[in-house]
Design a protein around this motif. Structure first.
Motif, PDB file in Angstrom:
ATOM      1  N   GLU A  65       3.569   3.459 -15.935  1.00  0.00           N
ATOM      2  CA  GLU A  65       3.616   2.394 -14.937  1.00  0.00           C
ATOM      3  C   GLU A  65       4.442   2.902 -13.761  1.00  0.00           C
ATOM      4  O   GLU A  65       5.472   3.544 -13.970  1.00  0.00           O
ATOM      5  N   ILE A  66       3.979   2.602 -12.569  1.00  0.00           N
ATOM      6  CA  ILE A  66       4.672   3.132 -11.391  1.00  0.00           C
ATOM      7  C   ILE A  66       5.107   1.974 -10.493  1.00  0.00           C
ATOM      8  O   ILE A  66       4.314   1.071 -10.218  1.00  0.00           O
ATOM      9  N   PRO A  67       6.375   1.967 -10.062  1.00  0.00           N
ATOM     10  CA  PRO A  67       6.778   0.922  -9.115  1.00  0.00           C
ATOM     11  C   PRO A  67       6.071   1.122  -7.775  1.00  0.00           C
ATOM     12  O   PRO A  67       5.852   2.254  -7.347  1.00  0.00           O
ATOM     13  N   VAL A  68       5.697   0.031  -7.145  1.00  0.00           N
ATOM     14  CA  VAL A  68       4.949   0.124  -5.883  1.00  0.00           C
ATOM     15  C   VAL A  68       5.913  -0.098  -4.716  1.00  0.00           C
ATOM     16  O   VAL A  68       6.614  -1.111  -4.654  1.00  0.00           O
ATOM     17  N   GLY A  69       5.930   0.853  -3.798  1.00  0.00           N
ATOM     18  CA  GLY A  69       6.821   0.768  -2.651  1.00  0.00           C
ATOM     19  C   GLY A  69       6.299  -0.169  -1.572  1.00  0.00           C
ATOM     20  O   GLY A  69       5.143  -0.616  -1.606  1.00  0.00           O
ATOM     21  N   THR A  70       7.163  -0.444  -0.604  1.00  0.00           N
ATOM     22  CA  THR A  70       6.823  -1.358   0.490  1.00  0.00           C
ATOM     23  C   THR A  70       7.195  -0.700   1.825  1.00  0.00           C
ATOM     24  O   THR A  70       7.871   0.334   1.854  1.00  0.00           O
ATOM     25  N   ALA A  71       6.829  -1.390   2.914  1.00  0.00           N
ATOM     26  CA  ALA A  71       7.201  -0.893   4.240  1.00  0.00           C
ATOM     27  C   ALA A  71       8.725  -0.848   4.375  1.00  0.00           C
ATOM     28  O   ALA A  71       9.284   0.088   4.979  1.00  0.00           O
ATOM     29  N   ALA A  72       9.403  -1.818   3.768  1.00  0.00           N
ATOM     30  CA  ALA A  72      10.876  -1.837   3.852  1.00  0.00           C
ATOM     31  C   ALA A  72      11.466  -0.615   3.149  1.00  0.00           C
ATOM     32  O   ALA A  72      12.465  -0.041   3.609  1.00  0.00           O
ATOM     33  N   ASP A  73      10.849  -0.190   2.044  1.00  0.00           N
ATOM     34  CA  ASP A  73      11.337   1.017   1.350  1.00  0.00           C
ATOM     35  C   ASP A  73      11.223   2.237   2.264  1.00  0.00           C
ATOM     36  O   ASP A  73      12.086   3.106   2.265  1.00  0.00           O
ATOM     37  N   VAL A  74      10.134   2.284   3.026  1.00  0.00           N
ATOM     38  CA  VAL A  74       9.950   3.427   3.937  1.00  0.00           C
ATOM     39  C   VAL A  74      11.044   3.404   5.005  1.00  0.00           C
ATOM     40  O   VAL A  74      11.660   4.434   5.315  1.00  0.00           O
ATOM     41  N   GLU A  75      11.293   2.216   5.553  1.00  0.00           N
ATOM     42  CA  GLU A  75      12.319   2.129   6.614  1.00  0.00           C
ATOM     43  C   GLU A  75      13.667   2.610   6.087  1.00  0.00           C
ATOM     44  O   GLU A  75      14.377   3.372   6.750  1.00  0.00           O
ATOM     45  N   THR A  76      14.021   2.170   4.868  1.00  0.00           N
ATOM     46  CA  THR A  76      15.304   2.592   4.287  1.00  0.00           C
ATOM     47  C   THR A  76      15.298   4.100   4.043  1.00  0.00           C
ATOM     48  O   THR A  76      16.282   4.796   4.319  1.00  0.00           O
ATOM     49  N   ALA A  77      14.174   4.607   3.528  1.00  0.00           N
ATOM     50  CA  ALA A  77      14.093   6.047   3.232  1.00  0.00           C
ATOM     51  C   ALA A  77      14.251   6.867   4.517  1.00  0.00           C
ATOM     52  O   ALA A  77      14.961   7.867   4.551  1.00  0.00           O
ATOM     53  N   VAL A  78      13.596   6.427   5.589  1.00  0.00           N
ATOM     54  CA  VAL A  78      13.669   7.181   6.844  1.00  0.00           C
ATOM     55  C   VAL A  78      15.100   7.139   7.403  1.00  0.00           C
ATOM     56  O   VAL A  78      15.615   8.146   7.898  1.00  0.00           O
ATOM     57  N   ALA A 202      13.985  16.562   7.575  1.00  0.00           N
ATOM     58  CA  ALA A 202      13.912  15.799   6.329  1.00  0.00           C
ATOM     59  C   ALA A 202      12.466  15.349   6.178  1.00  0.00           C
ATOM     60  O   ALA A 202      11.707  15.329   7.151  1.00  0.00           O
ATOM     61  N   VAL A 203      12.076  14.993   4.952  1.00  0.00           N
ATOM     62  CA  VAL A 203      10.688  14.599   4.686  1.00  0.00           C
ATOM     63  C   VAL A 203      10.650  13.287   3.905  1.00  0.00           C
ATOM     64  O   VAL A 203      11.405  13.110   2.937  1.00  0.00           O
ATOM     65  N   VAL A 204       9.796  12.382   4.347  1.00  0.00           N
ATOM     66  CA  VAL A 204       9.489  11.185   3.546  1.00  0.00           C
ATOM     67  C   VAL A 204       7.999  11.249   3.258  1.00  0.00           C
ATOM     68  O   VAL A 204       7.186  11.395   4.176  1.00  0.00           O
ATOM     69  N   ILE A 205       7.641  11.166   1.983  1.00  0.00           N
ATOM     70  CA  ILE A 205       6.239  11.370   1.621  1.00  0.00           C
ATOM     71  C   ILE A 205       5.650  10.168   0.906  1.00  0.00           C
ATOM     72  O   ILE A 205       6.304   9.542   0.086  1.00  0.00           O
ATOM     73  N   THR A 211      -2.180   8.957  -7.525  1.00  0.00           N
ATOM     74  CA  THR A 211      -1.545  10.197  -8.026  1.00  0.00           C
ATOM     75  C   THR A 211      -0.093  10.328  -7.542  1.00  0.00           C
ATOM     76  O   THR A 211       0.231  11.258  -6.804  1.00  0.00           O
ATOM     77  N   PRO A 212       0.790   9.436  -7.964  1.00  0.00           N
ATOM     78  CA  PRO A 212       2.164   9.540  -7.482  1.00  0.00           C
ATOM     79  C   PRO A 212       3.039  10.507  -8.282  1.00  0.00           C
ATOM     80  O   PRO A 212       4.078  10.948  -7.807  1.00  0.00           O
ATOM     81  N   VAL A 235       7.889   7.821  -1.531  1.00  0.00           N
ATOM     82  CA  VAL A 235       7.685   6.372  -1.575  1.00  0.00           C
ATOM     83  C   VAL A 235       6.233   6.109  -1.989  1.00  0.00           C
ATOM     84  O   VAL A 235       5.319   6.120  -1.155  1.00  0.00           O
ATOM     85  N   PRO A 236       6.006   5.883  -3.310  1.00  0.00           N
ATOM     86  CA  PRO A 236       4.630   5.581  -3.729  1.00  0.00           C
ATOM     87  C   PRO A 236       4.245   4.184  -3.264  1.00  0.00           C
ATOM     88  O   PRO A 236       5.101   3.298  -3.204  1.00  0.00           O
ATOM     89  N   GLY A 237       2.990   4.004  -2.943  1.00  0.00           N
ATOM     90  CA  GLY A 237       2.553   2.675  -2.502  1.00  0.00           C
ATOM     91  C   GLY A 237       1.270   2.755  -1.722  1.00  0.00           C
ATOM     92  O   GLY A 237       0.764   3.858  -1.458  1.00  0.00           O
ATOM     93  N   PRO A 238       0.724   1.633  -1.318  1.00  0.00           N
ATOM     94  CA  PRO A 238      -0.593   1.619  -0.694  1.00  0.00           C
ATOM     95  C   PRO A 238      -0.621   2.203   0.720  1.00  0.00           C
ATOM     96  O   PRO A 238       0.369   2.122   1.462  1.00  0.00           O
ATOM     97  N   GLY A 239      -1.792   2.755   1.085  1.00  0.00           N
ATOM     98  CA  GLY A 239      -1.951   3.377   2.402  1.00  0.00           C
ATOM     99  C   GLY A 239      -1.586   2.438   3.533  1.00  0.00           C
ATOM    100  O   GLY A 239      -0.807   2.790   4.422  1.00  0.00           O
ATOM    101  N   GLY A 240      -2.129   1.218   3.498  1.00  0.00           N
ATOM    102  CA  GLY A 240      -1.915   0.286   4.606  1.00  0.00           C
ATOM    103  C   GLY A 240      -0.437   0.024   4.850  1.00  0.00           C
ATOM    104  O   GLY A 240       0.080   0.271   5.953  1.00  0.00           O
ATOM    105  N   ALA A 241       0.286  -0.436   3.818  1.00  0.00           N
ATOM    106  CA  ALA A 241       1.685  -0.837   4.009  1.00  0.00           C
ATOM    107  C   ALA A 241       2.618   0.373   4.094  1.00  0.00           C
ATOM    108  O   ALA A 241       3.318   0.572   5.103  1.00  0.00           O
ATOM    109  N   VAL A 242       2.606   1.207   3.046  1.00  0.00           N
ATOM    110  CA  VAL A 242       3.560   2.323   3.001  1.00  0.00           C
ATOM    111  C   VAL A 242       3.147   3.425   3.991  1.00  0.00           C
ATOM    112  O   VAL A 242       3.978   3.934   4.752  1.00  0.00           O
ATOM    113  N   GLY A 243       1.850   3.759   3.992  1.00  0.00           N
ATOM    114  CA  GLY A 243       1.377   4.787   4.929  1.00  0.00           C
ATOM    115  C   GLY A 243       1.606   4.340   6.367  1.00  0.00           C
ATOM    116  O   GLY A 243       2.075   5.108   7.207  1.00  0.00           O
ATOM    117  N   GLY A 244       1.291   3.082   6.650  1.00  0.00           N
ATOM    118  CA  GLY A 244       1.469   2.558   8.011  1.00  0.00           C
ATOM    119  C   GLY A 244       2.928   2.635   8.436  1.00  0.00           C
ATOM    120  O   GLY A 244       3.239   3.023   9.579  1.00  0.00           O
TER     121      GLY A 244
END
Ligand code: NAP
Length: 542
Positions: A65-78, A202-205, A211-212, A235-244
């Protein structure tokens, strides 16, 4: 090996039951995946976080089972990446390169486990999983060796020789976003990031949603190699939210995926005026001339067509062969493809594994059925193989594919190849180039010189002479990428590293300024300058 393929007259399935635990990942792999998905950056609010269950591809049974990331996770990661990048950029290029070297060592040591994870989440055969591991190794070693030299300040000719000193410096972009696809989830997560890290970024992927695990495994190896955790975050998660959110927050985007998504992301990067590099789809062609060694072609073809079950952006989907040798090649290829071993196996027995998803199986089935309905002939394969696993499809060779068939011009991205006899090499070149794509091509000719001459006429980013894709991809000192709808920019080589930098020219004017020495009046200075300007046309080109 006995033929167990139910109803198949020629394709060898692997013998059911004789492989023991090799048809499933080793039990430790499940523990490893459970450890990987405990992403520390995601611990803040586990109760409210969504998760997804991913299946082991060969069996369709739950893997982890994989936790699903969000746009907020990306902002924090960046944000965290941005803070960590400052100190990383201040370290010497040699120091950063040492991390890449140690990463390569980690990959070498952990290769069996990495191949297990790659296979579990993709269903590819082990040889294709091994290619991912080898790519991480050679890319790590390559940039560890070359990055310090490529990043060193370079003296260039100044405006006025002797009076103007000009030096080009390379600064990192900052935070590089990597959006990766599912087909090569280990190397396409790690290798672009290695170049970006070597250059001081630095890299955020964001790995593909299905395939996470490989990206998380690569991250662990980088941390073990001494990379501070905030410099490479997954940051695993969907293209629209996390990729965007990645596109909206990073300083440079490296995207690998479909041409359609690439166009969308290119527009967004354009609006933000950030750099963008994209490796996209292809409809790659192989040319076989009448002088080629047809047995060699058939041997190479099983990899060139069917590595990772054809779900490889640089694999061949079209073959143009001179008519004089067409029937002989078709016979040889049909026999070789018919003898391929297909099946679920966590060892090197299977020459081809499964497709990765129901979507892929549906697309491949639809492309073959459509071509057959429009008059194509199936020379080998042509059917799903549920007896081997839920997502297996046979390696397939088609002939007489008409122009209105979908697979004539569209990328199938599966184990489906069409063969077309042609009157001449000129016709083969014209047809190979008759596509909006321009990723990779392959030439088999009577001699290297003939093959290289044909290569020069092909509009693709790589051309493999006497090979399918390995030589071009693996020649990592040279750039790799697509022309036309196959991409923007290049990975590998000098360009694959320097694209992650901002070039800065520092020009130092010495002895005399352009306004002239203070003891000369403006008129006097102009009278000196005029003949000097005139004389500049005799300066050698620079
Ligand atoms: P894709 O649908 O474009 O997805 C690629 C990645 O982009 C995934 O991580 C996906 O996330 C993400 N994504 C999708 N929509 C997005 C959006 N609107 N904003 C931000 N991210 C988004 O491609 P694919 O089907 O996974 O991969 C197959 C294609 O990739 C083929 O055409 C193949 O030729 C190409 N490819 C090219 C290369 C190369 O080097 N040239 C290498 C490998 C693959 P989700 O997983 O969450 O959808």
């Amino acid at each position: 090996m006995p033929d167990v393929a139910s109803g198949s007259t020629f394709l060898r399935g692997l013998p059911a039951g004789s492989l023991g635990c090799m048809t499933r990942p080793a039990p430790e792999v499940y523990d490893r995946l459970r450890a990987l998905v405990a992403i520390p950056e995601f611990r803040a609010d586990p109760s409210s976080r969504e998760s997804a269950v991913l299946n082991e591809v060969f069996t369709g049974e739950p893997l982890a089972e994989i936790p699903v990331g969000t746009a907020a996770d990306v902002e924090t990661a960046v944000e965290r990446a941005r803070a960590a990048q400052v100190a990383w950029a201040e370290r010497s290029a040699k120091d950063r390169a040492a991390v890449l070297s140690r990463f390569a060592t980690q990959v070498m040591r952990g290769r069996e486990e990495l191949m297990d994870i790659v296979q579990a989440e993709t269903g590819k055969n082990r040889a294709s999983a091994q290619e991912e591991v080898l790519d991480c190794l050679i890319t790590g070693r390559h940039y560890a060796g070359t990055a310090p030299g490529l990043l060193a300040p370079k003296r260039v000719q100044g405006m006025l020789p002797g009076l103007t000193k000009a030096v080009v410096r390379r600064h990192p972009k900052g935070v590089v976003g990597v959006i990766a696809p599912w087909n090569y989830p280990l190397n396409l997560a790690a290798t672009d990031a290695l170049a970006a890290l070597a250059a001081g970024n630095a890299v955020v992927i964001k790995p593909a949603s299905i395939t996470p695990f490989c990206a998380l495994a690569a991250a662990e190896m980088l941390y073990r190699a001494g990379l501070p955790r905030d410099l490479f975050q997954v940051v695993p998660g969907p293209g629209g939210a996390v990729g965007g959110a990645i596109v909206d927050n990073v300083d440079y985007l490296m995207f690998t995926g479909s041409t359609e998504t690439g166009r969308t992301l290119g527009r967004r990067c354009g609006e933000r005026l950030i750099g963008f590099s994209a490796e996209l789809g292809g409809k790659n062609a192989m040319i076989v001339t009448d002088g080629a060694d047809l047995d060699e072609v058939a041997e190479v073809a099983t990899r060139a067509f069917f590595s990772n079950s054809g779900q490889l952006c640089i694999s061949m989907e079209r073959v143009y062969v001179e008519k004089s040798v067409a029937s002989q090649l078709i016979e040889t290829l049909t026999a070789r493809i018919g003898a391929m071993s297909l099946g679920p196996s966590y060892d090197f027995d299977a020459e081809m594994g499964s497709l990765i998803s129901q979507d892929q199986l549906d697309t491949v089935t639809a492309h073959v059925d459509d071509a057959v309905a429009k008059g194509a002939r199936v020379l080998a394969g042509g059917r799903p193989r549920p007896d081997l696993g839920p997502l297996f499809y046979e390696p397939t060779l088609l002939a007489d594919v008409p122009e209105d068939a979908t697979c004539f011009g569209e990328e199938t991205f599966g184990p489906v190849v069409s063969i077309y006899p042609v009157d001449s090499v000129d016709e083969a070149v014209e047809k190979a180039n008759d596509t909006e794509y321009g990723l990779n091509s392959s030439v088999f000719a009577g001699s290297d010189a003939e093959g290289e001459a044909i290569a020069a006429r092909l509009r693709t980013g790589t051309v493999n002479v006497g090979e399918g894709y390995v030589a071009g991809w693996g020649s990592i000192a040279g750039p790799m990428g697509g022309m036309g709808a196959s991409g923007v920019g290049r990975r590998h080589g000098e360009e694959g590293l320097l694209k992650y930098t901002e070039a800065q020219t520092v020009a130092t004017q010495r002895v005399m300024h352009f306004g002239g020495p203070s003891f000369l009046s403006r008129d006097r200075w102009q009278s000196v300058l005029a003949p000097a300007t005139d004389a500049m046309r005799f300066l050698p080109g620079r």
